[in-house]
Design an enzyme around this catalytic site. Structure first.
Site, mmCIF file in Angstrom:
data_model
loop_
_atom_site.group_PDB
_atom_site.id
_atom_site.type_symbol
_atom_site.label_atom_id
_atom_site.label_comp_id
_atom_site.label_asym_id
_atom_site.label_seq_id
_atom_site.Cartn_x
_atom_site.Cartn_y
_atom_site.Cartn_z
ATOM 1 C CG HIS A 154 -51.407 37.709 -14.369
ATOM 2 N ND1 HIS A 154 -51.843 36.710 -13.520
ATOM 3 C CD2 HIS A 154 -51.310 37.153 -15.605
ATOM 4 C CE1 HIS A 154 -52.012 35.594 -14.221
ATOM 5 N NE2 HIS A 154 -51.690 35.830 -15.484
ATOM 6 C CG HIS A 192 -56.520 41.186 -9.949
ATOM 7 N ND1 HIS A 192 -56.191 40.883 -8.653
ATOM 8 C CD2 HIS A 192 -55.904 40.252 -10.719
ATOM 9 C CE1 HIS A 192 -55.413 39.810 -8.634
ATOM 10 N NE2 HIS A 192 -55.231 39.406 -9.880
#
Length: 227
Positions: A154, A192
């Site tokens: 992303h 993350h």
């Protein structure tokens, strides 16, 4: 004093519980859930840096829990590859059927997004860093490499799009603000670690630079592009 009929003077209420200590209810806080698997946070290639990164990331995730998850999920969707890749491909195909002129903007986006898939997928397979233990189960995994955490796809995608479109004359500040917010949401959602999104951001900027370099070559060579 007379002995207890069963040979013990200890009250039944004071006897030790037959349940072992490990059966005690576990805490549901992110820190308590993540600590048993914290060692999994670091890839063998990242070394001790992974431990520090995991600790900082967990602290940030816990600190920003009050942020509405709906907002973070909206940023997640806005940077999803299932949106960014099909849209420019479709526009590129439509433009080729309606005109002989091919937009370098669309070609650059498609090229950059294809490079991003290849680079991120390769890096994930090399580093094989597990995602945070506190990552919620509401994440849709497209391919097997999405189970790995480093680098953030992303983040790389968002900074690729931002850096590439900024060179095309679109508002630079707004683009980079969106890319930074999308990257930060990955840590706050628990998807993350900080190092994942930082590496992804640098990778995205590099991909945008490569796209512009390739487009410059194609334009100079007098190709099918209308530059």
């Amino acid at each position: 004093m007379a002995d207890h009929p069963f040979g013990s003077s200890q009250s039944p209420n004071l006897r030790r519980s037959p349940l072992p200590a490990r059966m005690a209810p576990a805490s549901t806080s992110p820190a308590a859930e993540a600590s048993p698997r914290q060692a999994l946070a670091k890839s063998t290639l990242l070394g001790g840096v992974g431990d520090l990164d995991a600790a900082v990331s967990l602290r940030l995730h816990a600190l920003f829990l009050p942020v509405p998850r709906l907002l973070l999920k909206a940023l997640e969707v806005a940077g999803d590859g299932r949106i960014w890749l099909p849209v420019p491909i479709s526009l590129l195909l439509i433009s080729t059927t309606t005109s002989s002129a091919v937009s370098p903007l669309l070609v650059g986006l498609v090229l950059g997004l294809a490079l991003d898939i290849a680079f991120v997928g390769l890096a994930k397979l090399i580093f094989r860093r597990p995602r945070p233990a506190y990552n919620a189960a509401d994440m849709y995994v497209v391919v097997a490499v999405d189970h790995w955490s480093f680098p953030s796809g992303h983040s790389s995608r968002a900074f690729l799009v931002a850096a590439f479109l900024a060179e095309s004359g679109l508002p630079r500040e707004a683009l980079y603000l969106w890319a930074a917010a999308t990257s930060a949401s990955r840590v706050l959602l628990g998807r993350h670690y900080v190092l994942d999104v930082v590496a992804g951001a640098w990778l995205g900027v590099l991909e945008a630079w490569l796209c512009n370099l390739i487009l410059s070559y194609l334009c100079a060579a007098g190709s099918f592009l209308v530059c």
